[in-house]
Design an enzyme around this catalytic site. Structure first.
Site, PDB file in Angstrom:
ATOM      1  N   ASP A 123       2.868 -10.738  -7.582  1.00 41.94           N
ATOM      2  CA  ASP A 123       4.109 -11.185  -6.949  1.00 41.94           C
ATOM      3  C   ASP A 123       3.869 -11.453  -5.469  1.00 41.94           C
ATOM      4  O   ASP A 123       3.268 -10.623  -4.773  1.00 41.94           O
ATOM      5  CB  ASP A 123       5.203 -10.116  -7.094  1.00 41.94           C
ATOM      6  CG  ASP A 123       5.535  -9.846  -8.553  1.00 41.94           C
ATOM      7  OD1 ASP A 123       5.552 -10.811  -9.337  1.00 41.94           O
ATOM      8  OD2 ASP A 123       5.755  -8.670  -8.904  1.00 41.94           O
ATOM      9  N   ASP A 167       6.345 -12.414  -2.822  1.00 48.12           N
ATOM     10  CA  ASP A 167       7.655 -12.668  -2.230  1.00 48.12           C
ATOM     11  C   ASP A 167       7.537 -12.661  -0.714  1.00 48.12           C
ATOM     12  O   ASP A 167       6.753 -11.910  -0.128  1.00 48.12           O
ATOM     13  CB  ASP A 167       8.656 -11.604  -2.671  1.00 48.12           C
ATOM     14  CG  ASP A 167       8.905 -11.653  -4.177  1.00 48.12           C
ATOM     15  OD1 ASP A 167       8.685 -12.712  -4.780  1.00 48.12           O
ATOM     16  OD2 ASP A 167       9.313 -10.613  -4.737  1.00 48.12           O
ATOM     17  N   ASP A 200      15.146  -1.394  -1.696  1.00 46.83           N
ATOM     18  CA  ASP A 200      15.453  -0.264  -2.568  1.00 46.83           C
ATOM     19  C   ASP A 200      14.503   0.916  -2.396  1.00 46.83           C
ATOM     20  O   ASP A 200      14.936   2.025  -2.048  1.00 46.83           O
ATOM     21  CB  ASP A 200      15.506  -0.719  -4.034  1.00 46.83           C
ATOM     22  CG  ASP A 200      14.306  -1.546  -4.450  1.00 46.83           C
ATOM     23  OD1 ASP A 200      13.335  -1.633  -3.674  1.00 46.83           O
ATOM     24  OD2 ASP A 200      14.337  -2.108  -5.571  1.00 46.83           O
TER      25      ASP A 200
END
Length: 436
Positions: free
Chosen positions: A49, A51, A134
Site C-alpha cells: 500500500d 497511500d 486510527d
C-alpha cells in the site's frame, strides 16, 4: 527519524507513488508516504500500500494530475490512476471544532446519534492529521524531500513492542468508526501483534455498533479479513470478541446451537484451504468460502421447511436459499457476481449425487464443476460416509478414460433406474355417466 536511523527506502516504494510525491512537492505542497507502506518497511515486510497525505486540497490535487479522479462522500479522496495501480492521496484532516462557524461545520462534518462520522471533510495540518489517524503504527509519515520519518504517536515504539494501540480515547474512536474494531483484529493477525489492553477493552461492549455499518462496506471488510491469507486467525479472533455475529449472524446462531458439530470443522477446513491457496499465490473466490460458511444453515433451513410444509425438495431448496441470502444480505451485501456461483456450488452437491446415464457427463461439462467438486471433497473429508464415497467416485471418474468411465457408471446401484421400470402405467379414469 533521519535517513540513517530507519529502514524505509525508495527502493521498495512504487515508482508511481514516487511520481506523485515529487509532483506534489514541485507544485509547492507538502507530501508524505503514510500508513501501511511506512509501517511494513519498518517491520521488514515488502509494502503493498502506498497511500499519500498532503496539504493540497482534492481540487488542487486534481489540478496537478490529469489522471486524477475524486471519490468519497464521507471523506473526499483523490485517486491517481496509473493503469491498474491507483495511488490514493488524502488531504490532511483537521479537528471538527476548528472548522469555524456551526453552519460551515454542518456542511463538512456530520455525526450519527451513535457518534459515528458520516461526513468528515475537514482539513488541517499534518499534526492534526496524525491525531485523526486510527492506530499509532499508522501515524508514520515518510518524506521524499528529506527522507525522514515523522512519528507523531510513538508508532515506532509500538512496532518494536508489537502492539496495536488506538490514538486517543478508544471508546470515542470506535464510536466514530466501528469498523476500527475489525481493523484492530486484522492488523493483529496480519502483523503478528497483540491488541493493547486499553484498545481491546471496549470491543465487547461496543460490538453492537457494527450493526449500523452499511452492508456494502461490511462486504469490503469481509474481503480484507477472509481473503488475505489470515482467514482462520481472523475467524477465531472475531469469535473471541463476539463480533462474528455482526458479519454472519446466521452462522453464529447455528454454531451456538451445537446441533451440527460438523459445521465448525467444515468452516475451519475451508478457511485453512483458503489461506493455503492465497499464501501459495493461487486463485481464490469469495463465493467458495461464503458457500462453506452458509452451507449448514442452508441445510438446516431446508430440513425445517420439509417438515413444516408440503414443498417438493427443489422448492424447499430455493425457498431456503431465498431466506438465508435475504437474512445474510442485511449484514453483508454479497454482490450478485458471487451469489450466482454460490448457488451453483450448492446445486451441484445434489447433481453430483445423480450420476446415472448421461448426467455424469453433463456434470463434468458444468462451468462450476471444479468448485462443486472441491466443495464435495471438503464435505467428504468432514462428513465421511456417502459424501466421502461420492467424492472418491468423482475423483476417479473425471480422470478416467472413456472405457473406465463406462465401467464406473455400470457399477452404480441400479435402484433408481429399476424403480423407473417398475412404475406401472397409470390407468385412465373411468368415464362417469352424469344422470340426466
Amino acid at each position: 527519524m533521519p535517513r540513517d536511523q530507519h529502514t524505509v527506502t525508495r527502493k521498495y516504494i512504487s515508482s508511481n507513488a514516487l511520481k506523485v510525491l515529487y509532483r506534489l512537492d514541485k507544485g509547492g505542497f507538502d507530501a508524505y508516504l503514510v500508513g501501511g507502506g511506512v509501517r511494513d518497511m519498518l517491520l521488514g515486510i515488502e509494502p503493498k500500500d502506498f497511500d499519500i497525505a498532503t496539504n493540497a486540497t482534492p481540487e488542487e490535487i486534481k489540478g496537478l494530475f490529469r489522471n486524477c479522479r475524486l471519490i468519497g462522500r464521507r471523506f473526499r479522496l483523490a485517486h491517481i490512476v496509473f493503469g491498474r495501480e491507483i495511488i490514493e492521496v488524502a488531504t490532511f484532516r483537521g479537528h471538527h471544532e476548528n472548522d469555524g462557524t456551526q453552519k460551515a461545520c454542518q456542511k463538512t462534518s456530520k455525526q450519527s446519534d451513535h457518534g459515528m462520522l458520516l461526513r468528515d471533510n475537514i482539513y488541517g495540518s499534518i499534526n492534526e492529521d496524525a491525531e485523526r489517524r486510527d492506530f499509532t503504527i499508522n501515524a508514520l509519515y515518510y518524506s521524499a524531500r528529506d527522507f525522514k520519518i515523522y512519528d507523531f504517536a510513538n508508532g515506532v515504539k509500538d512496532i518494536e513492542q508489537r502492539s496495536i494501540r488506538l490514538i486517543g480515547d478508544p471508546e470515542t474512536r470506535y464510536r466514530e468508526d466501528p469498523v476500527r474494531m475489525l481493523r484492530a483484529i486484522r492488523f493483529a493477525t496480519k502483523l503478528d501483534m497483540k491488541i493493547s489492553k486499553e484498545t481491546s477493552a471496549p470491543i465487547l461492549p461496543l460490538g453492537e455498533l457494527l450493526s449500523h455499518i452499511p452492508p456494502a462496506r461490511m462486504f469490503e471488510e469481509f474481503l480484507k479479513l477472509f481473503i488475505s491469507g489470515k482467514a482462520k486467525a481472523n475467524f477465531d479472533m472475531l469469535r473471541d470478541y463476539n463480533l462474528l455475529k455482526h458479519l454472519f449472524p446466521i452462522v453464529e446462531q447455528v454454531l451456538n446451537q451445537k446441533e451440527t458439530p460438523q459445521m465448525i470443522e467444515l468452516i475451519e477446513l475451508s478457511l485453512n484451504n483458503t489461506d493455503k491457496r492465497i499464501n501459495n499465490n493461487q486463485r481464490v473466490t469469495p463465493a467458495f468460502l461464503l458457500a462453506a460458511l452458509l452451507w449448514y444453515p442452508l441445510q438446516q433451513r431446508i430440513v425445517a421447511l420439509k417438515h413444516s410444509t408440503d414443498l417438493t425438495p427443489q422448492d424447499a431448496f430455493f425457498n431456503a436459499l431465498g431466506e438465508i441470502m435475504g437474512e445474510q444480505q442485511r449484514s453483508i451485501a454479497i454482490p450478485k457476481r458471487f451469489q450466482a456461483p454460490m448457488k451453483d456450488i450448492w446445486i451441484l452437491q445434489d447433481k453430483l449425487a445423480r450420476r446415472e446415464g448421461k448426467r455424469a457427463y453433463k456434470c463434468l461439462e458444468h462451468p462450476k464443476f471444479r468448485a462443486g467438486y472441491d466443495f464435495l471433497l471438503i464435505r467428504g473429508e468432514i462428513e465421511g460416509g456417502d459424501a466421502q464415497e461420492l467424492a472418491s467416485w468423482w475423483t476417479e471418474f473425471q480422470h478416467a478414460d472413456s472405457d473406465k468411465q463406462q465401467i464406473l457408471l455400470k457399477s452404480l446401484p441400479s435402484s433408481r433406474s429399476g424403480a423407473r421400470r417398475s412404475v406401472r402405467k397409470r390407468r385412465k379414469p373411468k368415464k362417469t355417466v352424469t344422470p340426466q
